[in-house]
Design a protein around this motif. Structure first.
Motif, mmCIF file in Angstrom:
data_model
loop_
_atom_site.group_PDB
_atom_site.id
_atom_site.type_symbol
_atom_site.label_atom_id
_atom_site.label_comp_id
_atom_site.label_asym_id
_atom_site.label_seq_id
_atom_site.Cartn_x
_atom_site.Cartn_y
_atom_site.Cartn_z
ATOM 1 N N ILE A 190 0.854 -1.186 0.000
ATOM 2 C CA ILE A 190 0.000 0.000 0.000
ATOM 3 C C ILE A 190 0.890 1.237 0.000
ATOM 4 N N PRO A 191 0.684 2.169 -0.932
ATOM 5 C CA PRO A 191 1.532 3.381 -0.975
ATOM 6 C C PRO A 191 1.424 4.167 0.324
ATOM 7 N N ALA A 192 2.524 4.765 0.744
ATOM 8 C CA ALA A 192 2.535 5.546 1.982
ATOM 9 C C ALA A 192 1.548 6.712 1.931
ATOM 10 N N ALA A 193 1.399 7.311 0.746
ATOM 11 C CA ALA A 193 0.513 8.469 0.614
ATOM 12 C C ALA A 193 -0.945 8.124 0.915
ATOM 13 N N PHE A 194 -1.309 6.853 0.750
ATOM 14 C CA PHE A 194 -2.692 6.413 0.985
ATOM 15 C C PHE A 194 -3.156 6.760 2.390
ATOM 16 N N TRP A 195 -2.279 6.608 3.379
ATOM 17 C CA TRP A 195 -2.693 6.784 4.770
ATOM 18 C C TRP A 195 -2.956 8.239 5.122
ATOM 19 N N TRP A 196 -2.353 9.159 4.378
ATOM 20 C CA TRP A 196 -2.532 10.576 4.686
ATOM 21 C C TRP A 196 -3.819 11.143 4.107
ATOM 22 N N GLU A 197 -4.345 10.475 3.109
ATOM 23 C CA GLU A 197 -5.595 10.955 2.507
ATOM 24 C C GLU A 197 -6.725 10.874 3.530
ATOM 25 N N ASP A 198 -7.516 11.918 3.609
ATOM 26 C CA ASP A 198 -8.676 11.981 4.516
ATOM 27 C C ASP A 198 -8.283 11.965 5.995
ATOM 28 N N SER A 199 -7.014 12.253 6.322
ATOM 29 C CA SER A 199 -6.665 12.359 7.739
ATOM 30 C C SER A 199 -7.404 13.556 8.335
ATOM 31 N N ARG A 200 -7.544 13.545 9.653
ATOM 32 C CA ARG A 200 -8.383 14.559 10.298
ATOM 33 C C ARG A 200 -7.742 15.006 11.600
ATOM 34 N N GLU A 201 -8.301 16.085 12.164
ATOM 35 C CA GLU A 201 -7.829 16.607 13.446
ATOM 36 C C GLU A 201 -8.836 16.244 14.536
ATOM 37 N N VAL A 202 -8.338 15.767 15.665
ATOM 38 C CA VAL A 202 -9.199 15.446 16.798
ATOM 39 C C VAL A 202 -8.691 16.192 18.024
ATOM 40 N N VAL A 203 -9.590 16.419 18.972
ATOM 41 C CA VAL A 203 -9.258 17.181 20.171
ATOM 42 C C VAL A 203 -8.815 16.224 21.271
ATOM 43 N N GLN A 204 -7.675 16.529 21.895
ATOM 44 C CA GLN A 204 -7.211 15.757 23.028
ATOM 45 C C GLN A 204 -7.856 16.259 24.315
ATOM 46 N N ALA A 205 -7.605 15.517 25.395
ATOM 47 C CA ALA A 205 -8.189 15.878 26.683
ATOM 48 C C ALA A 205 -7.716 17.250 27.160
ATOM 49 N N ASP A 206 -6.492 17.647 26.770
ATOM 50 C CA ASP A 206 -5.973 18.946 27.210
ATOM 51 C C ASP A 206 -6.398 20.081 26.293
ATOM 52 N N GLY A 207 -7.248 19.782 25.309
ATOM 53 C CA GLY A 207 -7.774 20.804 24.418
ATOM 54 C C GLY A 207 -6.958 21.041 23.168
#
Length: 380
Positions: A193-210
């Motif tokens: 699987i190409p390495a670039a595949f994993w970065w597609e559609d990546s997202r940001e999530v909030v940690q417990a410390d904000g």
């Protein structure tokens, strides 16, 4: 989960679940009370410790009164150790992410303490061994320089970077007793699987410390954790529980059809369906019926092999992985993997047996490799 299992194994599997309802726990208490004199609580605790699920067992029994006080105290001690270790790893992970961000390098933490915090909301239940970060392959040299010059890490000398780049999917760095693995891909060996595949559609999530942290898309995160479970011979059980945490956390967001279609494109469909069935049968996860009803050929045989590994460990893992290769999507893929294990590349052979570069021993190990694989207990 089959109730024909020995009571200790049944209770270990049941109490290792991420989520146990009050009704299920009450039924468990009734069962324990009925067979109290014949239950070996120490065996349950030993299995939980070996499989990294002692924190989950502790959380499920701490206020129930179903375990004797000495056993609860022992589990509490393990939980406290996990909590302290994960807190330290989480602090270091955030530090590394901040340093990489300041240097303009995107990074995604994989599993570990951050996953424990985000998925389980409890740093004491899931023991983490190291720090795993994924960066773009083009940034590896820069990341290596930053970790070694700015963050105090060094690279182990027993492996060559060239061999790791040729046949592996991460570089290793150590600082005192900390281990950081820097990935440029989420799979190796069994899937291409190409390495670039994993970065597609990546997202940001909030940690417990904000603060915000990058994460794989839910479906790709699932595929990564499924591969990791497979690559580790479906052992220990905590790897399966981690997948449970991801599914439970995002149950309303997962597109199951998209997951299966994506798995099929990557030639991971059979493996994905098998693991989803395990989640349903062992962890009680609610999986769509159209997936759990279509079990892969050999499901029961493979599940028994998984159970045996969880209970007795994965001695001779190469034979196990030869059997688990039946979960690949095509006969040609199965044959390719089996041949690759018997006749690996020189880079993989050096990594497998810690052979120095340019050592003439490589020729002897090519001859001995098939015999070592099947008669010596080593990691797959």
């Amino acid at each position: 989960m089959a109730t024909t299992l020995p009571i200790e194994i049944y209770l270990f599997l049941f109490l290792s679940r991420f989520e146990v309802s009050e009704e299920e726990l009450f039924a468990c208490i009734q069962q324990i009370n009925h067979q109290h004199d014949s239950i070996n609580i120490n065996e349950i605790c030993d299995l939980a410790l070996k499989n990294g699920t002692a924190g989950f067992v502790y959380r499920n029994v701490e206020c129930s009164g179903i375990f004797p006080k000495p056993a609860v105290k022992h589990l509490r001690g393990l939980y406290s150790n996990y909590l302290a270790h994960n807190s330290r790893l989480l602090k270091e992970t955030r530090y590394l992410l901040e340093v990489l961000s300041d240097n303009g390098i995107p990074a995604i933490p994989l599993k570990g303490a951050i996953a424990s915090e985000i998925l389980f909301d409890d740093l004491g239940v899931y023991p983490s061994g190291d720090i795993d970060l994924m960066v773009p392959p083009s940034e590896l040299a820069k990341v290596k320089d930053i970790l070694c010059r700015q963050c105090g890490y060094t690279q182990p000398v027993k492996t060559t970077e060239e061999d790791l780049l040729a046949s592996h999917y991460h570089l290793m760095f150590t600082k005192n007793d900390l281990l950081c693995e820097v990935h440029w891909n989420c799979v190796k060996r069994y899937f291409n699987i190409p390495a670039a595949f994993w970065w597609e559609d990546s997202r940001e999530v909030v940690q417990a410390d904000g603060t915000m942290v990058s994460q794989l898309s839910i479906e790709k995160y699932l595929l990564y954790l499924i591969f990791r479970l497979f690559d580790h011979c479906f052992y220990p059980l905590r790897f399966l529980v981690l997948i449970t945490g991801l599914v439970s956390k995002h149950s309303g967001e997962i597109s199951w059809d998209s997951l299966i279609n994506l798995a099929a494109q990557l030639h991971m469909r059979r493996l994905t369906v098998f693991v989803l069935c395990l989640l349903h049968e062992i962890q009680g996860v609610d999986i769509p019926h159209h997936l759990t009803n279509k079990k892969v050929i050999g499901h029961n045989l493979l599940k028994r092999l998984v159970f045996s590994g969880i209970i007795i460990g994965t001695n001779n893992p190469h034979l196990r992985m030869a059997t688990y290769s039946l979960l690949l999507d095509s006969p040609s893929a199965i044959l390719s993997v089996l041949l690759g294990r018997l006749v690996p590349s020189t880079a993989e052979l050096r990594l497998r047996y810690n052979i120095p570069v340019a050592s003439p021993l490589i020729f002897f190990y090519y001859i001995l490799n098939p015999f070592i694989m099947f008669f010596r207990s080593r990691k797959p």
